[in-house]
Design a protein around this motif. Structure first.
Motif, PDB file in Angstrom:
ATOM      1  N   VAL A   1       0.850  -1.219   0.000  1.00 39.30           N
ATOM      2  CA  VAL A   1       0.000   0.000   0.000  1.00 39.30           C
ATOM      3  C   VAL A   1       0.865   1.240   0.000  1.00 39.30           C
ATOM      4  CG1 VAL A   1      -1.685   1.329   1.323  1.00 39.30           C
ATOM      5  CG2 VAL A   1      -1.942  -1.165   1.095  1.00 39.30           C
ATOM      6  N   VAL A   2       1.953   1.250   0.780  1.00 38.66           N
ATOM      7  CA  VAL A   2       2.836   2.419   0.813  1.00 38.66           C
ATOM      8  C   VAL A   2       3.436   2.667  -0.556  1.00 38.66           C
ATOM      9  CG1 VAL A   2       4.957   3.342   1.793  1.00 38.66           C
ATOM     10  CG2 VAL A   2       3.324   2.138   3.265  1.00 38.66           C
ATOM     11  N   ASN A   3       3.842   1.614  -1.224  1.00 39.57           N
ATOM     12  CA  ASN A   3       4.507   1.792  -2.515  1.00 39.57           C
ATOM     13  C   ASN A   3       3.562   2.132  -3.652  1.00 39.57           C
ATOM     14  OD1 ASN A   3       7.224   1.370  -1.802  1.00 39.57           O
ATOM     15  ND2 ASN A   3       6.894  -0.840  -1.663  1.00 39.57           N
ATOM     16  N   SER A   4       2.291   1.829  -3.506  1.00 38.50           N
ATOM     17  CA  SER A   4       1.414   1.944  -4.670  1.00 38.50           C
ATOM     18  C   SER A   4       0.311   2.986  -4.527  1.00 38.50           C
ATOM     19  CB  SER A   4       0.773   0.570  -4.962  1.00 38.50           C
ATOM     20  OG  SER A   4       0.004   0.129  -3.848  1.00 38.50           O
TER      21      SER A   4
ATOM     22  N   PRO B   1      -0.655   9.538  -1.269  1.00 40.27           N
ATOM     23  CA  PRO B   1      -0.007   9.913  -0.002  1.00 40.27           C
ATOM     24  C   PRO B   1      -0.886   9.672   1.211  1.00 40.27           C
ATOM     25  CG  PRO B   1       0.418  11.574  -1.667  1.00 40.27           C
ATOM     26  CD  PRO B   1      -0.559  10.614  -2.271  1.00 40.27           C
ATOM     27  N   ALA B   2      -2.191   9.871   1.072  1.00 37.73           N
ATOM     28  CA  ALA B   2      -3.063   9.705   2.249  1.00 37.73           C
ATOM     29  C   ALA B   2      -3.069   8.260   2.714  1.00 37.73           C
ATOM     30  CB  ALA B   2      -4.476  10.177   1.909  1.00 37.73           C
TER      31      ALA B   2
ATOM     32  N   ALA C   1      -0.816   3.619   5.894  1.00 37.54           N
ATOM     33  CA  ALA C   1      -0.173   2.306   5.949  1.00 37.54           C
ATOM     34  C   ALA C   1       1.147   2.382   6.709  1.00 37.54           C
ATOM     35  CB  ALA C   1       0.054   1.792   4.527  1.00 37.54           C
ATOM     36  N   ALA C   2       1.921   3.482   6.479  1.00 36.81           N
ATOM     37  CA  ALA C   2       3.172   3.651   7.225  1.00 36.81           C
ATOM     38  C   ALA C   2       2.891   3.802   8.704  1.00 36.81           C
ATOM     39  CB  ALA C   2       3.916   4.865   6.674  1.00 36.81           C
TER      40      ALA C   2
ATOM     41  N   ALA D   1       0.227  14.028   5.657  1.00 37.48           N
ATOM     42  CA  ALA D   1       0.828  12.747   5.285  1.00 37.48           C
ATOM     43  C   ALA D   1       2.292  12.700   5.677  1.00 37.48           C
ATOM     44  CB  ALA D   1       0.666  12.522   3.776  1.00 37.48           C
ATOM     45  N   ILE D   2       3.005  13.825   5.469  1.00 37.84           N
ATOM     46  CA  ILE D   2       4.419  13.886   5.846  1.00 37.84           C
ATOM     47  C   ILE D   2       4.578  13.683   7.349  1.00 37.84           C
ATOM     48  CG2 ILE D   2       6.441  15.389   5.920  1.00 37.84           C
ATOM     49  CD1 ILE D   2       5.446  16.665   3.321  1.00 37.84           C
ATOM     50  N   GLN D   3       3.715  14.344   8.150  1.00 39.45           N
ATOM     51  CA  GLN D   3       3.799  14.190   9.597  1.00 39.45           C
ATOM     52  C   GLN D   3       3.590  12.738  10.016  1.00 39.45           C
ATOM     53  OE1 GLN D   3       1.085  17.889  10.310  1.00 39.45           O
ATOM     54  NE2 GLN D   3       2.099  17.473  12.242  1.00 39.45           N
ATOM     55  N   LYS D   4       2.583  12.115   9.429  1.00 34.46           N
ATOM     56  CA  LYS D   4       2.324  10.716   9.783  1.00 34.46           C
ATOM     57  C   LYS D   4       3.522   9.829   9.443  1.00 34.46           C
ATOM     58  CE  LYS D   4      -2.724  10.600   9.394  1.00 34.46           C
ATOM     59  NZ  LYS D   4      -3.864   9.998   8.676  1.00 34.46           N
TER      60      LYS D   4
END
Length: 1920
Positions: A596-599, A602-603, A608-609, A652-655
């Motif tokens: 999921v992270v790779n595909s 960003p949300a 997933a991260a 998304a960056i913060q997460k």
């Protein structure tokens, strides 16, 4: 005086004399004043319309009789008396309380003038009245209530209550008086009188309610307890009595005041309402029923009533609960508002029913209701200060929940589908959930909950939350309910786990919710619930969730997001359990999340991260098994994560960043950690603060020892450390214990990572040349210090961390600076004692500017030295912020050293920033530093005080934080260090830094306020100097702060120097310190603001200093007087110099300048100085004033010093005596030498004032010197007049003894040629004399003496002035001048002969005046003297000068008339005839030179005629006959047209006088009778036509009147002889014409008499008199129109009229005679036929012969016809015709007025339309004028060219001959008859009858008829 109308009446309606006021003031302070004011009040109250025996409103019968007395007062007399009373008491200056009732009564008087005057005086004096004066209030109550109800007083003494208008005024006073509110029982009587009294009005009801409200508010509680129940009963009765019909504004106001009174009474006497809820029910019902405009008042009263029920019984409270619950659901918002307000104010927060009502109201549509309901539920949320935690007690959660369930039992019904309906509105649910959890938190803190007892309540709570999660609910409600379920799970995990383990399907429905927070909360709850499931069941859940996010059939975004969140929480729970989940399941889950992270977007990738991070919190994640073998997760995700972090999605960056920290939290792989650090360090240039804080949090997790556990993160509503950073400082002990345990377990897990982080932050980021990197380093260092401060590695780094933060205090970036200061406070808390001491010393040195040099930062090209825009732009418009740009600018300007100045400026900016940053840190440290800071306070406090006023708001805030934390009592600290603070501030006021100057001024402004002299006295002068320096600063903001300091020190100085509020010695010392500085440096400064401020302060000092200013009085007065001119606007001086060029009067401009100066503060200061002058201060003051009189410069200064001397003398009176001689010697020459009129008057006034107190010898000498000035030049005369007027006004008592000197001079100078001088002496004369005749007789000798001297003087002006004075003297005194006539005649006769000079004619007039006044004395004393006088005057008549000769002729006329000697005629007439014959009378011959002289100096013929008239009056007939031919020549010559009308008037008078003389002569039997008769006839025949010609020539009414009178006198004289033939009286017709056009009634009447006399005069002996009478009667009684038309007839047509008027030609067979005959036949008259036909034929032949001999010129005939057509013309055409007639008679043609084309175009267009309309309406006028009414020219028909010679109707050229078929005429003369009377056929006309106006007919005024035939070729006229 009380009964004197001269005092209280018309003489003093507008003003009153001061002496009268002074006499009235004598009775002030005695009983008489009260009696007088009582009488005045009764007079004002009295109304004239009151019947006798009946008392006026406000009076008794006895009082009314006392006012009227024995007189009957009319309206006018009463008005005068009332106005006089008010003027008098205004002048007496009585106390405002004493006269207030009088003014109040006058305001409502029935007479408008009295009411207006009363309003003026009430506004002027009433504002000063004390409305709480008991005497005043008692008097007003007696006026209001009267004494009629008192039975013990006689009927005549009973006072009737005031009328309604006065009652309303009195009530307005009561509503502002506290004494009136406490005047029981009068108050009660007054209120009930207004509400229920007889004759009350709606206005009085309103005021009664308003007064009741006032009483409830201000009455004492003891009186209120007595009055309250009674007034309340009256109010309730009044409210019940109102009807809906009373809808006027006054009734509405009264009702509003009633409700307000109830609300106020409930607050002051709650016991009246506490026992019952009747009033509450009434008010709530009123809210529902009353109109909208009353609802705000009722609402306020209802809210006020709530406090009355506090502490009442339980039963009453229960009734209140029911009332509130029933009204909480009303449709009116006001009712609901009051219900909620009662619930929040009446009950406490532990009362479940009231809180439930607030919950229900939280969903109200009205915002205000929602706000008060939220405030009732959560009072702490409205508090601004979080430090003061309110002590709020909430109800027990079980009780509250039970009450909610009781109100709605449907909560207990469970549902699995979320399809049930909401039991409450969403906002009610939200408020309910929040309040319940507040109750829960309070009980958890108190540990009052027992787990066994909570099984059922927790279940009910969960049911409530489940109901809230129904589909109908709002997003906010779902988010709040889901968070509440998480909280329940964190507090009661077992209960919640077991409950929701069986409701997984219900939870999974919510994973796809549209709200992000709801999905995350449900995912947490799902993870919590999975703990109660087996591991296999949890894995199956994970598999199901994974399938929804992987594969091809993906769900919608919300479902995927919820599934990812749930995977993370469930998987993390599985990793924490034992036995753990198998490896394959973990690999499957991790692979799904990695994919999921790779595909994904960003949300979803960040989610997933985050799920991977949550799993990493529980355990270290294994390597990911791939095709090539096991690989670390971050290696797989590295590229993707780097790409995501470079995006724009901040959340998304913060997460992702936080997930990196979580992922590596338990990971020990160095490669894995290095990848994470590399990714995080890549954000060091990010400018997003949230991203930097998230990165810092991730680094904290990598560092270790964070203050949170995995359970807190996964099982609570935890967000992030950055949002909950208070966990370290304010966290609970349990969290600290967790932190310490974590520290022990992983102390050595990541040592390499800590080293990498340390080197990165300290070596690269903190000292980078990029501000973004320095900011990132600061954020991360602060995060590590805050979150990992307990870790040993951080403890060891504290010194380096302190140094780094100290360095960062000077950053320009505010975020960096604030974080550095916060970091220092954290370091202080974490460090030991030595570190704390070093930190304090460092901060103090930074604040005081003595800190050590910071570590240098290497500058690169792109290093930002200044923030963008700080120092402007480059010359090319580029930026100036980086080091490279600054170097380029220095190079371009050719000044390489400029870069060093830039650097110095940057360092200064950094030092300021350091101070601000240090202040932020210091404010936190100071709370804990304690005694460590005490040694530094002496140096810190002055700077801290100054920095609090720094221009930079951030510095102010920072220093204010330090001050608050450092100083417990601010005022005491400043008082203790006041001298140090002021000294430092005064030094900094002169600093080179504008920031320091500005802040020092502002600090001084604040500090010196309210100080005493003992504290501030030694600094006062230096503060003034600093203020002046700042006001003249180069920077505007510093000047503004200087102005503020100046205002503050001005107020301080004025207070210190005011002897009424300060110690006298201190006031003197303060004055000595300040006043010399203000006079020397302040007022004389070149800066306007300094001058204005200094003048204002000096004025206030002079006003309040009193005697303290006396030592400086001379300097102050001199300075103020000089400032009047020096500080004047120079523009006024310039304008005065050029006043004449621009048309401004210099005198007015001077007065304007002086008035401006007298309105200035300088002059006001001088007035204050005069008030404190005493005898001792005169010794210094007078010499300075004398010096200013000698050398003062400037109009305002000179006028000012003169006026000051005047006022000073008025103030000190006789104490000026020793200086009087010196001042008079200075002031008298000052008046003479002063050029300005205003200055002259000012010095003259001061001179007069000093004269008043001078000695007798000084006064006499001054008056004599002043009087001697009148013989000098104009300046001396003006000075003389001004001085004498001033003496008379200001020193009248002194000058009254020298009237013999002053008055003769004043009389003579009244006749000065200069009008300005003469007017001033005229004013002096009128002011000092009571009557001219008496005064002149009293001082006649002195006046005559001066006149003789002046006539004999060599000055022509003096001679002329004396002659005019002598003329006036002779006119007033007459024969009383006889005793001095000899000397006067000798002087005049001596001066008249000789050469001519300008004004010599006045001597002749003076001689004539003396002769007229003293003719008897002159004749009796010397009979030959009249002849001598006559010879002198006649000799003067021969002079060539025009003005002199006219005066001589006037004098000759007066001399002849005065002496009336008959022999004067023969002496005078030849001269007069020669004078009249010397000029234009000679037609040819003569000397050309003489003719030229005559032309230049024409003979005044009217004057000659006046002399002739006077001489004829005294002449004998013999002498008249002797010169009759010359007399006739003069008279006839004077009537020629070339002379003006004034000459004609004189000629007419001469003719009248001659006729009178001849009339008297003919009455006597004398031998000369025949000669007289012949001369009389000659006069009549020759003069009469001339008189008529004069009447025709001059269109002046005065000429016509005089000529008519003269002509009537001539005709009456001629009637004494035989009738004159008509040929000799040819002017009769002209006279008739003049009569008919005359407009003046008097002239017309005289002309009528002349015409009647002429008719009589022309009649023949046979029946002439009878004929004339009949003719006059028929002539004057004819139609006015006919008279006008007859007068307008031309001469040839008038001939026909003469035939009719002549009886001998009546048988002429003309059309006129036939028409007249026909008219006579119709009127019943019959003439005999036959006989006399031969005579008639002969007469007709003669007439026809005369008729044919006339000149029948067609042009003249057409011209005559134009005159005939005047009645049919327009006004404009008639005006043109009259103008032509005037021109034909020799008149002046009218001037043509030409209009602009733009104006005339519209006029022409309208005129054209009017003409077309007139042509259509009046065809006859169209034919006569020859105009064609059609715009287009029609083609001419053949028949139109034929002359229509017969009368008839034509149709297409064919004659209609129907009229020829009628019967033949009956007589031979029928063919001569005019057409029938029914009408006269014209071209295109119709038959019209004649109604007297002759329209459309050719009939003239006397029967003459013309037929006009018109054709297109020609026009003709035939007279029949």
């Amino acid at each position: 005086y009380l009964s004197s109308p001269q005092v209280i009446g018309e003489c003093h309606r507008s003003q009153i004399e001061e002496d009268v006021v002074a006499e009235y003031k004598l009775m002030m302070g005695s009983r008489d004043t009260e009696v007088f004011l009582e009488f005045c009040l009764h007079t004002i109250l009295y109304q004239q319309s009151t019947p006798s025996g009946v008392a006026c409103a406000g009076l008794s019968v006895a009082q009314s009789d006392r006012v009227t007395g024995k007189q009957i007062l009319t309206n006018e007399a009463l008005l005068k008396r009332k106005l006089g009373i008010m003027t008098l008491i205004d002048g007496m200056e009585l106390k405002a309380e004493a006269v207030y009732p009088i003014y109040l009564a006058a305001c409502v008087d029935s007479q408008e003038a009295v009411a207006k005057r009363g309003e003026e005086l009430l506004k002027k004096k009433g504002s000063a009245a004390d409305l709480d004066n008991p005497i005043l209030i008692k008097l007003l109550f007696s006026l209001f209530n009267g004494t009629a109800v008192n039975e013990n007083i006689s009927s005549k003494a009973r006072v009737v209550p005031a009328h309604s208008a006065l009652k309303a005024r009195i009530m307005l006073v009561f509503c502002r008086s506290i004494t009136a509110a406490n005047s029981f029982p009068l108050t009660l009587q007054c209120i009930f009188g207004c509400i229920y009294g007889t004759g009350t009005t709606s206005r009085l009801k309103q005021l009664g309610m308003e007064f009741a409200f006032w009483v409830f508010k201000h009455a004492r509680i003891d009186q209120l307890k007595v009055m309250g129940p009674l007034i309340l009963t009256g109010i309730i009765k009044s409210l019940d009595g109102y009807t809906s019909l009373e809808a006027d504004a006054v009734s509405r106001d009264a009702k509003g005041f009633a409700f307000q009174a109830i609300g106020l009474l409930s607050q002051r006497l709650p016991e009246l309402f506490r026992e019952k809820i009747d009033m509450a029910i009434r008010l709530f019902d009123a809210l529902k029923s009353e109109p909208q405009f009353l609802q705000p008042v009722i609402q306020e009263a209802t809210i006020s009533l709530a406090s009355a029920y506090k502490g009442t019984t339980t039963s009453v409270l229960q009734d209140v609960e029911k009332l509130l619950l029933s009204n909480s659901q009303e449709h009116l918002s006001e009712v609901r508002f009051c219900a909620v307000r009662w619930a929040t104010s009446l009950f406490d927060s532990q009362h479940p029913p009231s809180r439930f009502l607030c919950m229900v109201a939280a969903s109200d549509p009205r915002l205000d209701i929602r706000e008060i309901s939220i405030e009732g539920l959560f009072p702490a949320e409205g508090r601004s200060s979080s430090s003061q935690k309110p002590d709020i007690k909430y109800p027990k959660v079980l009780d509250m929940l039970d009450y909610i369930v009781k109100q709605n039992p449907g909560i207990l019904v469970s549902s699995e589908t979320r399809q049930q309906k909401l039991l409450f509105p969403s906002k009610t649910y939200v408020a309910m959930i929040k309040f319940l959890f507040k109750c829960l938190e309070e009980e958890l803190e108190q540990n009052n909950l027992k787990l066994l007892e909570l099984q059922q309540p927790v279940g009910n709570m969960c049911l409530l939350l489940e109901h809230a999660l129904a589909v109908e609910g709002s997003v906010e409600l779902h988010a709040e309910a889901s968070r509440a379920l998480v909280v329940m799970g964190s507090h009661f995990p077992k209960i919640v786990e077991s409950r929701y383990a069986s409701k997984l399907s219900w939870l999974r429905q919510l994973l796809g919710h549209v709200d992000l927070d709801t999905r995350e909360s449900v995912a947490r709850l799902l993870g919590t619930a999975s703990s109660a499931l087996p591991v296999s069941a949890s894995f199956s859940i994970i598999s199901e969730l994974s399938s929804s996010v992987s594969g091809t059939n993906k769900s919608r975004f919300e479902m995927q997001h919820g599934a990812l969140c749930a995977i993370g929480y469930v998987a993390a729970d599985c990793l924490s359990r034992t036995p753990k989940i198998d490896e394959a399941a973990i690999q499957s889950t991790i692979k799904t999340l990695v994919d999921v992270v790779n595909s994904e977007s960003p949300a979803l990738a960040s989610t997933a991260a985050q799920a991977l991070g949550h799993m990493g919190l529980r355990a270290s994640l294994p390597l990911l098994m791939g095709d090539s073998g096991p690989v670390a997760i971050l290696i797989v995700l590295r590229e993707k994560l780097t790409k995501l972090l470079a995006g724009d999605d901040t959340k998304a960056i913060q997460k992702i960043v936080i997930s990196l920290g979580h992922l590596c939290f338990r990971d020990s792989s160095l490669s894995h950690l290095n990848i994470a650090l590399e990714i995080i360090f890549g954000l060091c240039r990010s400018k997003v603060e949230d991203v930097l804080f998230s990165a810092g949090e991730a680094l904290a997790f990598l560092w270790g020892s964070v203050p949170v556990t995995a359970d807190v993160i996964l099982r609570t509503n935890f967000g992030s450390l950055s949002t909950t950073s208070n966990f370290l400082t304010d966290g609970s002990s349990s969290l600290l214990k967790v932190s310490s345990k974590e520290k022990e377990s992983d102390e050595d897990d990541h040592p390499v990572v800590r080293g990498i982080i340390t080197r990165k932050i300290f070596d690269e980021l903190l000292y980078s040349n990029r501000k973004e990197e320095r900011c990132a380093g600061t954020v991360w260092l602060l995060s590590l210090t805050m979150y990992c401060g307990c870790h040993p590695s951080i403890q060891r780094l504290l010194p380096e961390i302190q140094e780094a933060f100290s360095h960062l205090l000077g950053e320009q970036n505010e975020l960096t600076q604030e974080l550095a200061s916060q970091g220092m406070s954290i370091v202080y808390e974490l460090g030991d004692d030595s570190m704390k001491k070093n930190l304090v010393n460092s901060l103090v040195s930074t604040l005081t500017g003595s800190g050590k040099r910071k570590r240098a930062v290497k500058l690169a090209e792109d290093t930002e030295v200044f923030q963008e825009g700080t120092i402007g732009e480059s010359p090319g418009g580029g930026k100036l912020s980086t080091y490279k740009e600054l170097c380029s600018l220095a190079t371009e300007m050719g000044q390489p050293d400029l870069i060093y100045k830039f650097m110095d400026l940057a360092n200064y900016q950094a030092s300021l920033n350091s101070k601000r940053g240090a202040a932020f840190g210091f404010s936190r440290i100071a709370k804990h530093a304690g005694d460590v800071l005490q040694p530094h306070l002496r140096s810190l406090i002055p700077r801290l005080v100054r920095y609090q006023y720094d221009p930079d708001k951030n510095v102010q805030d920072a220093m204010a934080h330090i001050w608050k934390s450092l100083v417990a009592d601010s005022k005491q600290t400043i008082d203790e260090h006041l001298d140090l603070i002021i000294d430092d501030l005064l030094i900094q006021c002169g600093s080179r830094l504008w920031r320091s100057r500005e802040s020092s001024c502002l600090a001084l402004t604040d500090i010196i306020q309210g100080r005493k002299f003992q504290h501030i006295g030694k600094h006062l002068k230096r503060i003034w100097i600093a203020a002046f320096r700042a006001m003249d600063d180069i920077k505007e903001t510093v000047r503004s702060s200087g102005d503020k300091l100046c205002r503050a020190v001005s107020s301080l100085t004025v207070r210190l120097c005011d002897v009424s509020v300060s110690d006298k010695i201190e006031a003197v010392q303060a004055m000595e310190a300040v006043l010399p500085l203000l006079l020397s440096d302040g007022i004389m400064s070149k800066v306007d603001s300094i001058r204005k401020a200094s003048i204002t302060v000096v004025m206030k000092l002079a006003k309040g200093a009193g005697f303290a200013i006396r030592p400086h009085l001379s300097d102050l007065v001199t300075c103020m007087l000089e400032s009047l001119s020096s500080l004047e606007d120079q523009g006024l001086n310039y304008v005065e110099r050029h006043a004449e060029n621009i048309g401004i009067q210099t005198e007015k401009l001077e007065n304007l300048r002086i008035s401006i100066a007298k309105g200035s503060p300088m002059w006001e200061t001088l007035e204050f100085c005069i008030a404190v002058v005493d005898k001792e201060s005169l010794d210094l003051l007078i010499p300075r004033l004398a010096q200013l009189v000698r050398s003062g410069v400037g109009l305002n200064t000179r006028v000012g010093v003169a006026t000051f001397i005047t006022l000073l003398v008025q103030r000190i009176n006789r104490e000026i005596g020793p200086f009087a001689k010196m001042l008079l010697k200075l002031l008298f020459p000052a008046v003479l030498h002063e050029k300005s009129g205003a200055a002259k008057r000012a010095f003259a006034s001061s001179c007069a004032m000093v004269l008043k107190y001078s000695t007798t010898s000084q006064a006499q000498k001054l008056v004599e010197e002043t009087a001697a000035l009148h013989v000098g030049d104009r300046n001396a005369q003006v000075s003389c007049a001004i001085l004498l007027k001033s003496y008379a006004s200001l020193a009248g008592d002194v000058v009254s003894g020298y009237q013999a000197i002053v008055l003769p001079v004043a009389f003579i100078e009244r006749f000065e040629d200069d009008k300005h001088v003469s007017n001033m002496f005229e004013e002096l004369w009128e002011k000092t004399t009571s009557g001219d005749r008496v005064t002149l007789q009293l001082y006649l000798g002195e006046i005559v003496s001066i006149i003789e001297e002046s006539i004999s003087s060599s000055s022509w002006t003096s001679k002329r002035k004396a002659a005019h004075a002598l003329s006036k003297l002779a006119e007033i005194l007459g024969e009383s001048l006889s005793s001095y006539h000899q000397n006067l005649l000798n002087a005049l006769l001596k001066e008249i002969p000789g050469r001519l000079w300008e004004g010599k004619d006045s001597l002749l007039l003076a001689l004539a005046s003396v002769c007229s006044a003293c003719h008897e004395a002159i004749s009796s004393n010397d009979p030959s003297r009249p002849a001598a006088v006559l010879s002198v005057v006649t000799a003067a008549c021969a002079k060539k000068d025009k003005k002199f000769r006219e005066a001589a002729l006037s004098a000759l006329e007066q001399v002849i008339k005065a002496f009336s000697r008959p022999e004067f005629y023969n002496m005078v007439f030849p001269l007069l005839y020669d004078l009249s014959n010397s000029g234009d009378l000679k037609e040819d011959g003569g000397d050309p030179t003489e003719a030229e002289e005559s032309k230049d100096n024409p003979v005044p013929l009217d004057k000659i005629l006046d002399c002739i008239t006077t001489s004829v009056h005294i002449a004998p007939v013999n002498d008249i006959l002797q010169h009759r031919q010359q007399l006739m020549n003069v008279l006839l010559y004077s009537m020629s047209p070339k002379f003006p009308w004034t000459v004609k008037i004189s000629a007419f008078l001469s003719v009248k006088k001659l006729c009178s003389l001849l009339n008297k002569a003919t009455e006597k039997e004398d031998p000369l009778h025949d000669i007289v008769s012949k001369f009389t006839l000659e006069v009549c025949l020759s003069v009469s036509p001339k008189i008529v010609d004069c009447m025709k020539t001059h269109k002046i009414a005065q000429v016509h009147i005089a000529a008519s009178e003269c002509l009537l006198r001539v005709i009456e004289l001629q009637q004494r002889f035989q009738p004159v033939p008509s040929k000799d009286m040819e002017f009769k017709e002209e006279l008739v014409h003049l009569y008919e056009i005359e407009k003046n009634d008097q002239a017309k009447s005289l002309m009528k008499r002349c015409i009647a006399a002429l008719e009589t005069l022309q009649s023949d002996p046979m029946g002439a008199e009878t004929h004339n009478k009949a003719h006059r009667r028929s002539f004057f009684n004819s139609n006015p129109n006919n008279r006008v038309h007859s007068s307008a007839l031309p001469s040839k047509i008038a001939l026909l009229r003469s035939h009719r008027q002549n009886p001998r030609r009546r048988n002429f067979p003309s059309a006129e005679n036939m028409y007249t005959k026909k008219r006579d036949e119709k009127g019943g008259r019959r003439n005999a036929k036959g006989g006399g036909e031969a005579e008639a034929a002969a007469a007709a032949a003669t007439t026809v012969k005369e008729f044919n001999e006339l000149d029948w010129d067609i042009k003249k005939i057409r011209k005559d016809i134009e005159f005939l057509g005047s009645p049919f013309m327009t006004w404009k055409e008639r005006k043109d015709l009259e103008n032509k007639k005037v021109v034909s008679l020799g008149g002046k043609p009218p001037k043509k007025q030409r209009l602009p084309l733009s104006v005339a175009r519209a006029v022409m267009k309208n005129q054209k339309k009017r003409e077309e309309k007139m042509l259509i309406e009046n065809p006859l006028l169209a034919r006569l004028s020859g105009r064609n009414t059609k715009q287009t020219v029609d083609r001419r028909k053949p028949e139109d060219s034929v002359l229509r010679s017969s009368e008839g109707n034509f149709r297409n050229g064919v004659l209609d001959v129907k009229n020829l078929l009628r019967s033949a005429p009956s007589s031979d003369t029928d063919h001569m008859k005019p057409p029938p009377s029914e009408g006269w056929q014209k071209k295109g006309g119709k038959n019209k009858k004649n109604h007297g106006k002759n329209k459309g007919r050719g009939v003239f005024s006397h029967g003459v008829k013309c037929n006009v035939w018109l054709s297109t070729e020609q026009r003709g006229i035939q007279v029949i």
